[in-house]
Design a protein around this motif. Structure first.
Motif, PDB file in Angstrom:
ATOM      1  N   ASN A 133      -2.919   0.124   3.452  1.00 24.80           N
ATOM      2  CA  ASN A 133      -1.408   0.081   3.744  1.00 24.80           C
ATOM      3  C   ASN A 133      -1.029  -0.996   4.599  1.00 24.80           C
ATOM      4  O   ASN A 133       0.263  -1.056   4.614  1.00 24.80           O
TER       5      ASN A 133
ATOM      6  N   PHE B 211     -13.611   8.751   0.152  1.00 26.46           N
ATOM      7  CA  PHE B 211     -12.439  10.257  -0.147  1.00 26.46           C
ATOM      8  C   PHE B 211     -10.914   9.971   0.678  1.00 26.46           C
ATOM      9  O   PHE B 211     -10.717  10.632   0.421  1.00 26.46           O
TER      10      PHE B 211
ATOM     11  N   VAL C 200      -7.573   9.530  -1.081  1.00 31.55           N
ATOM     12  CA  VAL C 200      -6.415  10.232  -0.600  1.00 31.55           C
ATOM     13  C   VAL C 200      -4.984   8.736  -0.346  1.00 31.55           C
ATOM     14  O   VAL C 200      -3.758   9.821  -0.530  1.00 31.55           O
ATOM     15  N   SER C 201      -5.106   8.155   0.542  1.00 30.05           N
ATOM     16  CA  SER C 201      -4.568   7.227   0.890  1.00 30.05           C
ATOM     17  C   SER C 201      -3.601   6.695  -0.057  1.00 30.05           C
ATOM     18  O   SER C 201      -2.564   6.585  -0.018  1.00 30.05           O
ATOM     19  N   GLN C 202      -4.668   6.313  -1.410  1.00 27.17           N
ATOM     20  CA  GLN C 202      -3.979   5.317  -2.390  1.00 27.17           C
ATOM     21  C   GLN C 202      -3.589   6.167  -4.033  1.00 27.17           C
ATOM     22  O   GLN C 202      -2.556   5.422  -4.821  1.00 27.17           O
TER      23      GLN C 202
ATOM     24  N   ALA D  86      -3.933  10.223  -4.636  1.00 29.62           N
ATOM     25  CA  ALA D  86      -3.964  11.598  -4.059  1.00 29.62           C
ATOM     26  C   ALA D  86      -4.018  12.207  -4.630  1.00 29.62           C
ATOM     27  O   ALA D  86      -4.521  13.714  -5.191  1.00 29.62           O
ATOM     28  N   HIS D  87      -3.197  12.602  -6.251  1.00 28.16           N
ATOM     29  CA  HIS D  87      -2.501  12.702  -7.207  1.00 28.16           C
ATOM     30  C   HIS D  87      -4.200  13.178  -7.991  1.00 28.16           C
ATOM     31  O   HIS D  87      -4.046  14.010  -9.237  1.00 28.16           O
ATOM     32  N   LEU D  88      -4.902  11.954  -7.866  1.00 28.09           N
ATOM     33  CA  LEU D  88      -5.863  12.086  -8.755  1.00 28.09           C
ATOM     34  C   LEU D  88      -7.636  13.169  -7.623  1.00 28.09           C
ATOM     35  O   LEU D  88      -8.221  12.505  -8.548  1.00 28.09           O
ATOM     36  N   VAL D  89      -7.421  13.090  -7.150  1.00 30.72           N
ATOM     37  CA  VAL D  89      -7.996  14.551  -6.163  1.00 30.72           C
ATOM     38  C   VAL D  89      -8.511  15.314  -6.977  1.00 30.72           C
ATOM     39  O   VAL D  89      -7.830  16.096  -7.424  1.00 30.72           O
TER      40      VAL D  89
ATOM     41  N   ALA E  20      -8.847  14.110   4.614  1.00 29.56           N
ATOM     42  CA  ALA E  20      -7.831  14.255   4.184  1.00 29.56           C
ATOM     43  C   ALA E  20      -6.514  14.268   4.592  1.00 29.56           C
ATOM     44  O   ALA E  20      -5.877  13.163   5.147  1.00 29.56           O
ATOM     45  N   ALA E  21      -6.999  14.902   5.600  1.00 25.20           N
ATOM     46  CA  ALA E  21      -5.616  14.894   6.778  1.00 25.20           C
ATOM     47  C   ALA E  21      -5.678  13.613   7.627  1.00 25.20           C
ATOM     48  O   ALA E  21      -4.220  13.033   7.782  1.00 25.20           O
TER      49      ALA E  21
ATOM     50  N   ALA F  35      -3.798  11.213   5.425  1.00 21.18           N
ATOM     51  CA  ALA F  35      -2.618  11.900   5.885  1.00 21.18           C
ATOM     52  C   ALA F  35      -1.780  10.996   6.310  1.00 21.18           C
ATOM     53  O   ALA F  35      -0.633  10.730   6.420  1.00 21.18           O
TER      54      ALA F  35
ATOM     55  N   ALA G  59      -0.690   7.636   6.390  1.00 25.49           N
ATOM     56  CA  ALA G  59      -0.361   7.165   5.896  1.00 25.49           C
ATOM     57  C   ALA G  59       1.305   7.782   6.002  1.00 25.49           C
ATOM     58  O   ALA G  59       2.057   6.716   6.497  1.00 25.49           O
ATOM     59  N   LEU G  60       1.599   8.313   7.167  1.00 31.27           N
ATOM     60  CA  LEU G  60       3.447   8.882   7.673  1.00 31.27           C
ATOM     61  C   LEU G  60       2.869   7.198   8.665  1.00 31.27           C
ATOM     62  O   LEU G  60       3.861   7.080   8.895  1.00 31.27           O
TER      63      LEU G  60
ATOM     64  N   ARG H 113       3.822   3.974   7.990  1.00 32.51           N
ATOM     65  CA  ARG H 113       4.616   3.639   6.879  1.00 32.51           C
ATOM     66  C   ARG H 113       5.644   3.640   8.466  1.00 32.51           C
ATOM     67  O   ARG H 113       6.487   2.337   7.627  1.00 32.51           O
TER      68      ARG H 113
END
Lengths: 192, 192, 192, 192, 192, 192
Positions: free
Chosen positions: C82, C127, C131-133, C135-138, C160-161, C164, C167-168, C171
């Protein structure tokens, strides 16, 4: 308040349209209670209008291994990937009706991998998305995987052709800023 | 038919949850008539549950230059880009209610650039999407453009923080296969 | 020369911060010898500050199948993807200390696939990056592969958490132009 | 413990190398105290070794409008985009030394847009990244913008050629799994 | 009509070039009947010119497991991915001649996956494209797959090095707007 | 040697095709000396065949502000971006003939930004590529820029519709592995 325009291009008045196109529009209006904006938008070009709907009907009304609901699933999934507002909202409505399922269109539009579909439908959508987004990578292995789910040659052509046709349709809708009719938003969401 | 699970991770029974969490769930149920699955899913980890909702409320319930409907617009646009089924469907419902507009959520979910939003809201969503998808490119020029639309420093923080918070939320929902409750699909679509 | 600002947003003076936040900052300063800029930056919004650090501590200080060094590996790998300067430099320092390895943070930041990690850690990072890049494909297959490396359900949630949560965090750091403190650059690089 | 290999390809022993290559390696060792692994890795192919270092020296040792530190900035920024562990870590060390700045390499490696560089250096890096990642988009407008920052024709060629040369170098380092020498990690981080 | 320039950078007159470079250009002209623009363009920088062609010849004229036609296939496939007009058109001509096949270059330039190549050549091109476009993902599995097609260590180095060298070359050609000579378009298309 | 198949799907024999399709194929053969494989491939589905060519002719044979050569430029540029071997090679031939220029098709296929086109044609191709690759981003600003180059509403529709139609066509050609006829490779390359 003024009515938002169906298209950023001019929309001919129904009276001035060629006879065959006017007849088709009135028939649709009779059946659905309104004229979907794709008909009004594309009437800007009568020859393209005729070819478009001939192609559309050949693919979407065809008998074969895919149900009509499954054909609409392909439209919704690929149109969402192409961010086509008209196609997702209008065909989402048709999908809800054909699948008799008020949730399936929204599920597929957001992430078809998480939708309530069968493994066979999932394979169908994976292939449709590959055709939609990276057709240059399609290979014999895709055909083998589809065959393992029971899709025959005609089914595979159907999946590919629907995905390809809406690649065209999505682009025209985005360029013309084709607006989904108000009626579509609620269609198929309430029990009959 | 068995009820689909709210999450692929275990969901504790409400009786065994810590007191404060149980109270919150029952209050939500009282108010909404059902318990949104995000509460059940995240209850797997009480400490994270508490932090998550504290963060959520600090951003979404805050007074300031953004209306509550605008905050939900950010959620729907960025969650759609992240293909998060739970967030788009649940917050789409909330957006319809808060904006008193049955169409806006579907429009924004598919392509926010074609949605019925004001130029100011469009600038807000452009920035939210930049934070969501390529925050490393955010620069002073973004702040200047937002200021030209009347967003002050607190508004800009809000836009960014909501987008960033749902970057977290979208990822958790996708990993846990968090399922949108049936109730969300129709909420805000019918006139009261 | 003037000191560069920790953040492009205003930083409240420590004296005017709410008591609990001031206490936390002074405790960190006592322990580390300086106040990491993430504390100063987020103090702009006390409620979000509290939720952020409650979440952070719930994930990073938790006992479980992942060591504290492994948790920091996830932070460094995903924050580098990121392009978050603060997170890579600050958590790179913490990783060096927790792993007692002066090279591992730089290796992971540039290309975690070439870093000196175990196959289990490699699977964890693969993994976390998914999740970072994307996650819709998990999918369930990811869970199966992680289980084959001995990760249980709680470990997978943790990976995952953490991904995630950062990710917040990434940003917010990019939007606020959060500046890494000078102290981080050399921490953990010299033998004690 | 066995020493990790400099390369996944065979490394010839220094005794068996062609005379000119052996001489160069011993000279580097004499000056630096160790032999950087790029010399050992590329010695697998003497003719390519000679061309590689002739090209490298023509670009990096050249007098002109770019300082030696600025040339290394280009290497670090583009090599990080290409996730080249050897190049970022080895040239990060050289950059710290040439810029007499222990922080600049880490800043540029993570996100050069947030690094402590001048506007002129920022324009240089923007162009270098465009050449590195999407050279097919380079247009006359890029030349105009660079000229506005005082870069002349030779400077622009230098920026492009360094970026292009490390496009080659990064790929070779990734394929050969070229390992950064331990010495690089700390070089230039401590005051002399 | 004026002759289009070979390069957007100045091209020195042949008379003023260093002796060794002039000799090489005249030899090429003698052999081919024209001077390919890459020679004129790179003569702007004599030292880089020498290194470039020494590198080029070491890779493209080398004996080994790859035929000369196969080496050119790598150039055409990767240069097309990089949208390098000079390299695709010039090396497309050379490929047609070396493969004695008037169609292969156009096929590979558009989509090498659909070209008339052997499975071994397909594996070679898959790897070359990975090195060209995402070398950071190269792993031991790639080496295993190449070995299964009979490529030894030297062949793999060759594939990688040619792909890497043209990563450099493509970028220089795009930045200099290097123009393909008219002669290349028809070379190798007609039966001798 | 066996003749390579025009398509991976079955190709009906000309004798068994519906009358109108057979007539069209024979007319094409009469005019061109061979039957382009797109006709044989799509004859697998007569209704789609008819719609496809009706659409194609409506767009490509139309009078209007775009010359026939310009229409083919759009086809070549967008088909190359979609890596469609049949479309680039077949329409490259038609473009060479219609533009009376043996170089233009290869230039546009590799990188249309470096091709010998007018600024007006460059604007046309920029918009066609946007429709082809990211139609969801098309906005009023695109229309303004095209108008500044003298394109009227009908021209803009044409550009978009040709790009959209070949989005369909490219996908069908890639899925069917439609093979370019040998005749196309050399057409338009030699002076008459």
């Amino acid at each position: 308040m003024t009515q938002p325009s169906p298209s950023r291009f001019p929309v001919p008045s129904i009276e001035t349209m060629p006879e065959d196109i006017r007849v088709r529009l009135l028939a649709v209006q009779e059946k659905s209670g309104f004229i979907p904006n794709v008909f009004l938008t594309l009437a800007f070009r009568p020859d393209e209008f005729r070819a478009f709907f001939a192609y559309h009907d050949a693919l979407m009304e065809r008998d074969g291994g895919l149900t009509k609901a499954e054909r609409e699933m392909i439209v919704v999934a690929t149109s969402s990937a192409n961010q086509c507002q008209y196609c997702v909202i209008a065909h989402g409505a048709i999908l809800r009706i054909r699948a008799k399922n008020p949730q399936i269109a929204d599920q597929i539009a957001v992430n078809y991998r998480k939708a309530d579909v069968t493994p066979r439908q999932r394979a169908m959508l994976d292939f449709a998305m590959k055709v939609s987004q990276e057709a240059h990578l399609v290979s014999e292995q895709d055909f083998t995987e589809l065959a393992a789910h029971g899709f025959d040659q005609d089914d595979i052509w159907d999946i590919a052709a629907i995905s390809a046709f809406f690649a065209l349709s999505n682009r025209m809708a985005n360029v013309t800023a084709m607006r989904p009719n108000d009626e579509f938003y609620l269609m198929g969401r309430l029990p009959k």
